[in-house]
Design a protein around this motif. Structure first.
Motif, PDB file in Angstrom:
ATOM      1  N   LEU A 159      42.337  30.354 -62.088  1.00 53.31           N
ATOM      2  CA  LEU A 159      43.426  28.978 -62.434  1.00 53.31           C
ATOM      3  C   LEU A 159      42.725  28.459 -63.545  1.00 53.31           C
ATOM      4  N   GLY A 160      41.412  28.679 -63.994  1.00 60.49           N
ATOM      5  CA  GLY A 160      40.853  27.850 -65.133  1.00 60.49           C
ATOM      6  C   GLY A 160      41.086  28.811 -66.162  1.00 60.49           C
ATOM      7  N   ALA A 161      41.314  30.292 -66.178  1.00 66.06           N
ATOM      8  CA  ALA A 161      41.679  30.907 -66.990  1.00 66.06           C
ATOM      9  C   ALA A 161      43.323  30.797 -67.351  1.00 66.06           C
ATOM     10  N   ALA A 162      43.890  30.577 -66.219  1.00 67.27           N
ATOM     11  CA  ALA A 162      45.486  30.245 -66.907  1.00 67.27           C
ATOM     12  C   ALA A 162      45.531  29.134 -67.774  1.00 67.27           C
ATOM     13  N   ILE A 163      44.823  28.306 -67.290  1.00 66.06           N
ATOM     14  CA  ILE A 163      44.650  26.611 -68.229  1.00 66.06           C
ATOM     15  C   ILE A 163      44.290  26.905 -69.614  1.00 66.06           C
ATOM     16  N   ALA A 164      43.201  27.760 -69.928  1.00 68.63           N
ATOM     17  CA  ALA A 164      42.729  28.150 -71.051  1.00 68.63           C
ATOM     18  C   ALA A 164      43.735  29.076 -71.738  1.00 68.63           C
ATOM     19  N   PHE A 191      38.985  31.349 -71.802  1.00 64.67           N
ATOM     20  CA  PHE A 191      39.766  32.259 -70.947  1.00 64.67           C
ATOM     21  C   PHE A 191      39.018  33.486 -70.470  1.00 64.67           C
ATOM     22  N   TYR A 192      38.291  34.147 -71.469  1.00 70.67           N
ATOM     23  CA  TYR A 192      37.510  35.396 -71.096  1.00 70.67           C
ATOM     24  C   TYR A 192      36.202  35.167 -70.285  1.00 70.67           C
ATOM     25  N   VAL A 193      35.675  33.792 -70.528  1.00 69.13           N
ATOM     26  CA  VAL A 193      34.672  33.328 -69.645  1.00 69.13           C
ATOM     27  C   VAL A 193      35.037  33.171 -68.247  1.00 69.13           C
ATOM     28  N   LEU A 194      36.191  32.639 -67.908  1.00 69.25           N
ATOM     29  CA  LEU A 194      36.728  32.182 -66.688  1.00 69.25           C
ATOM     30  C   LEU A 194      37.111  33.491 -65.935  1.00 69.25           C
ATOM     31  N   LEU A 195      37.912  34.226 -66.772  1.00 66.89           N
ATOM     32  CA  LEU A 195      38.302  35.629 -66.124  1.00 66.89           C
ATOM     33  C   LEU A 195      37.103  36.399 -65.803  1.00 66.89           C
ATOM     34  N   GLY A 196      35.995  36.399 -66.523  1.00 66.81           N
ATOM     35  CA  GLY A 196      34.944  37.360 -66.470  1.00 66.81           C
ATOM     36  C   GLY A 196      34.277  36.923 -65.102  1.00 66.81           C
ATOM     37  N   ILE A 197      34.203  35.443 -64.595  1.00 56.66           N
ATOM     38  CA  ILE A 197      33.802  34.979 -63.348  1.00 56.66           C
ATOM     39  C   ILE A 197      34.668  35.748 -62.108  1.00 56.66           C
ATOM     40  N   ALA A 198      35.777  35.585 -62.349  1.00 54.12           N
ATOM     41  CA  ALA A 198      36.686  36.380 -61.209  1.00 54.12           C
ATOM     42  C   ALA A 198      36.448  37.871 -61.031  1.00 54.12           C
ATOM     43  N   GLY A 199      36.438  38.735 -62.137  1.00 53.30           N
ATOM     44  CA  GLY A 199      36.383  40.147 -62.071  1.00 53.30           C
ATOM     45  C   GLY A 199      35.662  40.593 -61.201  1.00 53.30           C
ATOM     46  N   PRO A 200      34.239  40.410 -61.182  1.00 52.43           N
ATOM     47  CA  PRO A 200      33.264  41.118 -60.427  1.00 52.43           C
ATOM     48  C   PRO A 200      33.848  40.657 -58.567  1.00 52.43           C
ATOM     49  N   LEU A 201      34.179  39.692 -58.564  1.00 49.54           N
ATOM     50  CA  LEU A 201      34.510  38.808 -57.283  1.00 49.54           C
ATOM     51  C   LEU A 201      35.643  39.572 -56.658  1.00 49.54           C
ATOM     52  N   LEU A 202      36.498  39.893 -57.569  1.00 52.38           N
ATOM     53  CA  LEU A 202      37.885  40.609 -56.924  1.00 52.38           C
ATOM     54  C   LEU A 202      37.497  41.930 -56.788  1.00 52.38           C
ATOM     55  N   ASP A 203      36.506  42.753 -57.498  1.00 51.45           N
ATOM     56  CA  ASP A 203      36.198  44.025 -57.162  1.00 51.45           C
ATOM     57  C   ASP A 203      35.303  44.008 -55.578  1.00 51.45           C
TER      58      ASP A 203
END
Length: 418
Positions: free
Chosen positions: A313-318, A337-349
């Motif tokens: 959600l934060g990445a969408a706003i960014a 955008f990349y920082v926030l999406l980076g947080i989500a990546g390993p957790l989705l994995d």
């Protein structure tokens, strides 16, 4: 008799090899990112033709993702990973030497094949080996560190690629190898090194052969079919595929629209070229920072699904904020955008591996990659037209909205079946 190594030591060894192989997998990609379009322009191709050639890569990856993921589940991760690295080397060499649209398209076709081959097996190997050493071991730290390694390798490679062109002894123009070919030659060599390390480090866990599947092709078909049925019937995997598709739209949208957006803000392509290269490097480093923060955010939110939801959600706003008219604010939003999406990546994995069994792991990861590539093809085609009718700033709101809607699939994450 010498004592067996402690499980903790074995886990650290598996994790270190996974992180190192991840970095080496993405370093060649980073090396060629700054010069790929420039090389094709120097070879006389116009932008519409370049766009079609890039689409060959995404289409090849999309078509081959599931069969190659199933192949890795059937014949093992090691041979598929080594083959992927060697095909990637062939792709880089083809692009380095190639002239003309057809030869360059062949280079991209080989690149798409390599991407399809390696999109899941390395991570699947890491998870299987970790569980083989300790079935209760957490995957979060290894996946997070691999995310950091991927982003740092891309950032470092981008800086190296630009430097290689500046220092190259090859001519700036000509029919053969030119200065812009140099990063592709280095990328090919790095891919060969990657293949060699895969053969040395990667060992597939012992598998129990299924007697009712005597042939590899029959086993491959059964594995792919079971992966499709699992994705259709498993509530968690269905949600992950929706989120991944939304992420694919966001990433492809930003990659397409950010360069003209910053060119408009900074006074043209030439004025923006250097600044945008630095910004892309900062974005990759921001993604690495986000991946490093993922375990902490998961602990604070007390669930990986909630942490991933917050990050997306934060990445969408960014992403929407990249459309701001102030260059500094747009640049901060780009990196954010990349920082926030980076947080989500390993957790989705982590959520993906929690839902997939060992025998279907690479197949499921390939399904994720298919979702990502499929929306990327649609997004780049549609947003290019939309940006031409409106503007790159206005078009950025579309992938931002898609990403925000996709994040809703993480709300009220289903509990594991007892």
């Amino acid at each position: 008799m010498p004592a067996a190594p402690a499980p903790a030591a074995s886990l650290r060894s598996v994790r270190r090899r996974f992180v190192a192989l991840t970095a080496l997998r993405w370093l060649p990609t980073g090396v060629v990112i700054p010069v790929t379009v420039l090389l094709m322009r120097e070879r006389g191709l116009d932008l519409p033709t370049i766009g079609l050639i890039v689409a060959v890569y995404s289409a090849a990856t999309l078509v081959l993702e599931l069969p190659t993921g199933g192949l890795a589940d059937v014949v093992g991760r090691r041979p598929v990973l080594a083959t992927a690295a060697l095909v990637a080397a062939a792709s880089s060499l083809t692009l380095a030497f190639g002239r003309g649209a057809l030869v360059l398209a062949l280079g991209y076709l080989l690149g798409g094949i390599a991407r399809a081959l390696d999109s899941g097996p390395l991570q699947a190997w890491f998870v299987d080996r970790t569980h083989e050493v300790d079935p209760d071991a957490s995957l979060r730290t290894g996946l997070s560190r691999a995310g950091v390694a991927e982003s740092v390798a891309l950032a470092l490679g981008a800086l190296v690629g630009g430097g290689l062109v500046a220092l190259s002894p090859l001519p700036d123009q000509g029919d053969g190898l030119i200065a812009l070919s140099t990063p592709f030659l280095v990328a090919a060599a790095l891919s060969v090194v990657h293949a060699a390390l895969v053969l040395v480090w990667v060992r597939d866990p012992a598998r129990v052969a299924a007697p009712e599947q005597p042939g590899t092709m029959r086993a491959l078909g059964a594995t792919v079919g079971s992966g499709l049925r699992l994705a259709r019937s498993h509530p968690a995997l269905r949600r992950i595929l929706l989120v991944t598709a939304a992420v694919g739209a966001a990433l492809s949208g930003l990659e397409l629209l950010a360069p003209p957006r910053f060119a408009a803000l900074l006074g043209g392509e030439s004025a923006a070229a250097g600044a945008y290269a630095v910004l892309v490097t900062a974005g990759f480093l921001g993604s690495a920072s986000g991946s490093a923060l993922a375990p902490l955010v998961a602990r604070l939110t007390r669930a990986p699904s909630r942490a991933a939801l917050a990050g997306i959600l934060g990445a969408a706003i960014a992403l929407a904020a990249v459309s701001l008219p102030a260059p500094v604010a747009a640049a901060v939003a780009f990196v954010g955008f990349y920082v926030l999406l980076g947080i989500a990546g390993p957790l989705l994995d982590e959520l993906t591996h929690a839902a997939a069994s060992s025998g279907q792991r690479a197949t499921v990861l390939s399904l994720n990659s298919m979702a990502l590539q499929g929306t990327a093809i649609v997004t780049t085609a549609g947003l290019g037209v939309l940006a031409g009718v409106t503007s790159s700033a206005a078009a950025l709101w579309v992938p931002a909205a898609v990403l925000a809607i996709g994040a809703l699939a993480l709300v009220r994450w289903p509990r594991p079946a007892s």
